[in-house]
Design a protein around this motif. Structure first.
Motif, PDB file in Angstrom:
ATOM      1  N   GLU A 131      66.683  77.584  35.077  1.00  0.00           N
ATOM      2  CA  GLU A 131      65.342  77.071  35.098  1.00  0.00           C
ATOM      3  C   GLU A 131      64.777  77.103  36.430  1.00  0.00           C
ATOM      4  O   GLU A 131      64.647  75.942  37.259  1.00  0.00           O
ATOM      5  N   HIS A 186      56.243  75.028  31.919  1.00  0.00           N
ATOM      6  CA  HIS A 186      55.307  74.032  32.121  1.00  0.00           C
ATOM      7  C   HIS A 186      54.900  73.735  33.539  1.00  0.00           C
ATOM      8  O   HIS A 186      55.745  74.141  34.514  1.00  0.00           O
ATOM      9  N   GLU A 195      57.397  75.299  36.079  1.00  0.00           N
ATOM     10  CA  GLU A 195      58.796  75.961  35.877  1.00  0.00           C
ATOM     11  C   GLU A 195      58.746  76.961  34.665  1.00  0.00           C
ATOM     12  O   GLU A 195      57.776  76.713  33.797  1.00  0.00           O
ATOM     13  N   ASP A 197      61.247  78.697  31.860  1.00  0.00           N
ATOM     14  CA  ASP A 197      62.601  78.934  31.432  1.00  0.00           C
ATOM     15  C   ASP A 197      62.799  80.072  30.640  1.00  0.00           C
ATOM     16  O   ASP A 197      62.233  80.163  29.603  1.00  0.00           O
TER      17      ASP A 197
END
Ligand code: ADP
Ligand code: MG
Ligand code: MG
Ligand code: MG
Ligand code: MG
Length: 443
Positions: A131, A186, A195, A197
């Motif tokens: 992440e 987001h 971030e 992922d």
């Protein structure tokens, strides 16, 4: 998936590829490129591309400087963005000596070695879901990064789209074109922080993905007049950027961390693995948080871990066990930041966990309360140690940990330590603005 030399030849023709970028990673996690025109394709495919290893941090001395690049065909990828001189494709390479033997100073070769050891122990895969977080700063009129953030947004903000949001969407689209499975993206807690992922893959792919990801983020950000940085703590007083590492061991198609028969539905091995991470946490910090600046993030008050503990519910400790079970059963190590060399970090994490399994280590009780609100005496009573607070302390912990050292092997360990000793010595001698503000007039 297996890509052959012929697949690559076909792709070069069909896509009119003009340049080949041969990528590998130095000891500090920095991506290195050798770019060659497509006329060199056959030489590349035959493992005959030589380069000067003496110019690469942590590689070799002058007397043995020539090295070979062995491309991993499975990493064949076309960069989706336009280039004036035609299409560019890349191959991630492993570094070999002129006699063809794998060079043990190459972090990727080392990860391959550690994964092979794991497979010899009967596991099929070490799955990693990273992440990564990063900041977007505005570029100034000279195209240099400024310290100006481009937005005022915050976590999961739906505020009117700003430059940062547009840029992040573009990054996600480019990543998808390159075959990444992006699970979420987001705005993060801090202004200008984001971030993205992507879905977990096995260890080698994941490390390759992390390197490619950083390149894509930086490239696309520039196209938006922004500078992307993975520096852990660019600004004082707001959250830093981490790169949580989610992980699980698989045997065949089964998640070896999952056991429907236990109270927690975590397997005994998952608990041993967790205990291994805790036991080696201090030494792992050197690899997972390898810069002076990393330790400005690992402080109380900004959602980054400071203490060695784990929890099933609380998000403040070093390791969280998310609620997911079945295939999604995993451990989340929350200390790692994006300056970590992913090949070294994943190798060290894996060896620490496997050491826990081999020696049947058991973890301390989970700590489901907020550790930061405890008194020192209470933390002591609960056997909660702290993470190293400086790069210097982390390197000392690494020196004392034979398991984590062995995860790097002697060559990489030595070049890592040499590089970090230099970094720490330079930092020690610098005098900061903070010190002058504190002391100049007071004394
Ligand atoms: P968080 O709740 O910490 O924000 P995210 O949902 O952002 O977590 O990220 C979860 C990550 O964990 C994703 O990269 C996902 O692919 C990964 N993941 C899911 N299952 C596994 C697994 N079995 N092993 C390793 N990683 C996994
Ligand atoms: Mg072993
Ligand atoms: Mg997340
Ligand atoms: Mg986050
Ligand atoms: Mg997380």
């Amino acid at each position: 998936k297996t890509i052959t030399a012929d697949d690559i030849r076909t792709s070069v023709k069909e896509e009119n590829v003009q340049f080949l970028r041969l990528m590998f990673t130095d000891i500090n996690g920095i991506i290195k490129n050798v770019e060659v025109p497509v006329s060199q394709l056959e030489k590349v495919l035959a493992n005959k591309m030589a380069f000067d290893g003496s110019s690469i941090d942590g590689f070799v001395r002058i007397e043995e400087s020539d090295m070979l690049l062995f491309p991993d065909f499975n990493t064949w990828l076309l960069f989706p963005w336009e280039n004036d001189h035609g299409k560019v494709a890349r191959l991630i390479c492993s570094v070999h000596r002129m006699d063809g033997t794998p060079f043990e100073g190459d972090p990727r070769n080392n990860l391959v070695r550690v994964i092979q050891d794991m497979k010899d122990d009967g596991y099929s895969a070490f799955n990693i879901g990273p992440e990564p977080e990063f900041f977007l700063f505005k570029l100034d009129e000279n195209g240099e990064p400024s310290m100006q953030l481009n937005d005022k947004g915050s976590y999961f903000d739906f505020a009117p789209l700003d430059m940062g949001e547009n840029c992040r969407r573009d990054i996600v689209l480019e990543l998808e074109k390159m075959g990444f499975e992006v699970e979420a993206s987001h705005h993060e807690v801090a202004p200008g922080q984001h971030e993205i992922d992507f879905r977990y893959t096995d260890a080698l792919d994941a490390a390759d993905h992390i390197q490619t990801f950083k390149l894509v983020v930086k490239t696309i950000a520039r196209k938006h007049g922004l500078y992307a940085t993975f520096m852990p703590k660019p600004l004082h007083g707001i959250n830093g950027s981490g790169m949580h590492i989610n992980m699980s061991l698989f045997k065949g198609e089964k998640n070896f961390f999952y056991d429907p028969e236990t109270d927690t539905q975590l397997s005994d091995s998952a608990m041993h693995f967790l205990a291994g991470l805790l036991a080696h946490a201090r030494a792992l910090t050197a690899i997972n948080n390898p810069t002076v600046n990393s330790y400005k993030r690992l402080v109380p008050g900004f959602e980054a871990p400071v203490y060695i503990a784990w929890s099933g519910t609380n998000r403040s400790p070093l390791i969280r066990v998310p609620l997911a079970r079945g295939l999604g059963t995993r451990l989340e190590l929350r200390s790692v930041d994006p300056t970590a060399n992913p090949y070294l970090a994943i190798a060290a994490i894996l060896e620490a966990g496997l050491d826990g399994i081999e020696n049947k280590l058991t973890p301390e009780e989970a700590v489901d309360r907020n550790i930061y609100r405890m008194q020192d005496s209470e933390r002591k009573a609960n056997h909660i140690q702290d993470l190293p607070s400086t790069l210097h302390n982390a390197i000392k912990a690494l020196e004392d940990d034979p398991v984590v050292k062995a995860a790097l092997g002697p060559h990489l360990y030595q070049s890592f330590k040499d590089s970090k000793d230099l970094e720490w010595a330079a930092y020690r001698q610098s005098v900061s603005e903070w010190e002058r503000d504190q002391y100049l007039e007071l004394y």
